[in-house]
Design an enzyme around this catalytic site. Structure first.
Site, PDB file in Angstrom:
ATOM      1  CD1 TRP A   1     -17.518  55.880  51.268  1.00  0.00           C
ATOM      2  CD2 TRP A   1     -18.206  53.734  49.684  1.00  0.00           C
ATOM      3  NE1 TRP A   1     -16.082  55.476  49.942  1.00  0.00           N
ATOM      4  CE2 TRP A   1     -16.814  54.386  48.545  1.00  0.00           C
ATOM      5  CE3 TRP A   1     -18.609  52.240  49.377  1.00  0.00           C
ATOM      6  CZ2 TRP A   1     -15.937  53.774  48.148  1.00  0.00           C
ATOM      7  CZ3 TRP A   1     -17.821  51.693  48.422  1.00  0.00           C
ATOM      8  CH2 TRP A   1     -16.990  53.122  47.736  1.00  0.00           C
ATOM      9  CD  GLU A   2     -22.418  57.430  56.222  1.00  0.00           C
ATOM     10  OE1 GLU A   2     -22.761  58.587  55.992  1.00  0.00           O
ATOM     11  OE2 GLU A   2     -21.059  57.392  55.197  1.00  0.00           O
ATOM     12  CB  ALA A   3     -25.963  57.703  51.248  1.00  0.00           C
TER      13      ALA A   3
END
Length: 134
Positions: A2-4
């Site tokens: 998700w963080e990417a």
């Protein structure tokens, strides 16, 4: 991972991406141009950004709402958000995230902070920027 994934269209630009070098952005603009073939690429890019932001917000808010319903005492958010991406301030700015990242976190992602019950920011390149994004 998700963080990417960029939760807001403005995040693409902060990383130097444009429709010419981003598959996500290019495809989004192409979808808008398929609906509006007479539009200029610039106008299509604005609409692609609007659609991206609405879709991302809808999906992420629904995900968080589902988690809150399933686990009402749980704490949910996304690692790496608020985002600083290791871009520490330029000379003359206070310590922490750059003004561009602070603006994105405040202006474009206020809905994410309201939908989350916990924040999991990255410590950026150093602990210096952590105090600015919390």
């Amino acid at each position: 991972d998700w963080e990417a994934w960029p939760f807001t269209w403005s995040r693409f630009g902060l990383s130097g991406f444009t429709p010419a070098n981003s598959v996500y952005m290019n495809t989004s603009v192409e979808l808008v141009l398929a609906d509006h073939p007479t539009w200029s690429p610039a106008k299509a890019e604005v609409e692609a950004g609007r659609r991206w932001d609405v879709a991302a917000r809808t999906f992420i808010e629904a995900t968080l709402n589902t988690l809150h319903t399933l686990r009402p005492r749980g704490k949910f958010g996304f690692f790496g958000w608020p985002d600083c991406d290791g871009h520490l301030t330029a000379d003359g700015e206070s310590l922490g995230c750059s003004n561009d990242f602070r603006t994105m976190n405040d202006r474009d992602l206020g809905w994410l902070w309201n939908a989350s019950s916990a924040l999991f920011p990255s410590t950026c390149a150093s602990l210096l920027c952590l105090h600015e994004i919390l």
